[in-house]
Design a protein around this motif. Structure first.
Motif, short mmCIF file in Angstrom:
data_model
loop_
_atom_site.label_atom_id
_atom_site.label_comp_id
_atom_site.label_asym_id
_atom_site.label_seq_id
_atom_site.Cartn_x
_atom_site.Cartn_y
_atom_site.Cartn_z
N LEU A 14 0.87 -1.17 0.00
CA LEU A 14 0.00 0.00 0.00
C LEU A 14 0.91 1.22 0.00
O LEU A 14 1.67 1.42 0.94
CB LEU A 14 -0.91 0.03 1.23
CG LEU A 14 -1.86 -1.15 1.42
CD1 LEU A 14 -2.71 -0.93 2.67
CD2 LEU A 14 -2.73 -1.35 0.21
N VAL A 15 0.82 2.02 -1.04
CA VAL A 15 1.67 3.19 -1.17
C VAL A 15 0.82 4.45 -1.05
O VAL A 15 -0.09 4.67 -1.86
CB VAL A 15 2.43 3.18 -2.51
CG1 VAL A 15 3.28 4.44 -2.64
CG2 VAL A 15 3.31 1.94 -2.60
N ALA B 128 -2.93 0.28 -3.88
CA ALA B 128 -2.52 -1.09 -3.56
C ALA B 128 -1.98 -1.79 -4.81
O ALA B 128 -2.44 -1.54 -5.92
CB ALA B 128 -3.69 -1.87 -3.00
N SER B 129 -1.00 -2.63 -4.59
CA SER B 129 -0.46 -3.43 -5.69
C SER B 129 -0.08 -4.80 -5.17
O SER B 129 0.14 -4.98 -3.97
CB SER B 129 0.76 -2.74 -6.31
OG SER B 129 1.80 -2.63 -5.36
N ALA C 44 -11.25 -0.33 -9.30
CA ALA C 44 -10.57 -0.59 -10.57
C ALA C 44 -9.10 -0.16 -10.49
O ALA C 44 -8.22 -0.78 -11.08
CB ALA C 44 -11.27 0.13 -11.70
N LYS C 45 -8.86 0.90 -9.73
CA LYS C 45 -7.49 1.40 -9.55
C LYS C 45 -6.86 0.87 -8.27
O LYS C 45 -5.72 1.19 -7.97
CB LYS C 45 -7.50 2.93 -9.52
CG LYS C 45 -7.94 3.57 -10.82
CD LYS C 45 -7.87 5.10 -10.72
CE LYS C 45 -8.27 5.75 -12.03
NZ LYS C 45 -8.23 7.23 -11.95
N LYS C 46 -7.63 0.10 -7.49
CA LYS C 46 -7.15 -0.44 -6.21
C LYS C 46 -6.63 0.70 -5.33
O LYS C 46 -5.55 0.60 -4.71
CB LYS C 46 -6.06 -1.49 -6.43
CG LYS C 46 -6.53 -2.73 -7.18
CD LYS C 46 -5.43 -3.77 -7.27
CE LYS C 46 -5.92 -5.04 -7.93
NZ LYS C 46 -6.26 -4.83 -9.34
N ALA D 132 -5.88 -1.78 4.56
CA ALA D 132 -6.79 -2.53 3.71
C ALA D 132 -6.77 -4.00 4.11
O ALA D 132 -5.70 -4.56 4.40
CB ALA D 132 -6.41 -2.38 2.24
N GLU D 133 -7.95 -4.58 4.10
CA GLU D 133 -8.06 -6.02 4.32
C GLU D 133 -8.07 -6.66 2.93
O GLU D 133 -8.99 -6.42 2.14
CB GLU D 133 -9.34 -6.36 5.07
CG GLU D 133 -9.47 -7.83 5.44
CD GLU D 133 -10.80 -8.13 6.12
OE1 GLU D 133 -11.85 -7.93 5.46
OE2 GLU D 133 -10.80 -8.54 7.28
#
Length: 121
Positions: free
Chosen positions: A4-5, A24-25, A74-76, A97-98
């Motif tokens: 998470l950035v 998120a990635s 869509a972009k998380k 984030a879970e």
């Protein structure tokens, strides 16, 4: 692995606005509740706002009517729009984030790196 950035934050005057983002990635299957927390010096980390996957928000009483949490799946990415900032909003803000990943059977919590928000009066 999930990252998470966070971006946004900084120094503003009381009454001004800021927007925080949390992207998120990773090998993400699903993102459940996303949220923002903050920690001021000498204080425990506290909830600011959360938003479920179905769009149900929850806010701390201290920010109701001033802060808005949103997300773009869509972009998380999750966002925190902060208006009418007060000096007492000064803290390090963390996104949470879970997340369910491709390598795990249950979702678990992930945290962003934190970003400083300073409101001068």
């Amino acid at each position: 692995q999930v990252q998470l950035v966070q971006s946004g934050g900084g120094l503003v005057q009381a009454g001004e606005s800021l927007r925080l983002s949390c992207a998120a990635s990773g090998s993400i299957v699903r993102m459940n509740t996303m949220g923002w927390y903050r920690q001021a010096p000498g204080n425990q980390r506290e909830l600011v706002a959360t938003l479920t996957r179905l769009g149900r928000p929850n806010y701390a009483d201290s920010v109701k009517g001033r802060f808005t949490i949103s997300r773009d799946d869509a972009k998380k990415t999750a966002y925190l729009e902060m208006n009418s900032l007060k000096s007492e909003d000064t803290a390090v803000y963390y996104c949470n984030a879970e997340v369910l990943t491709t390598s795990e059977f249950t979702a678990r919590d992930y945290w962003g790196q934190g970003t400083q928000v300073t409101v001068s009066s």
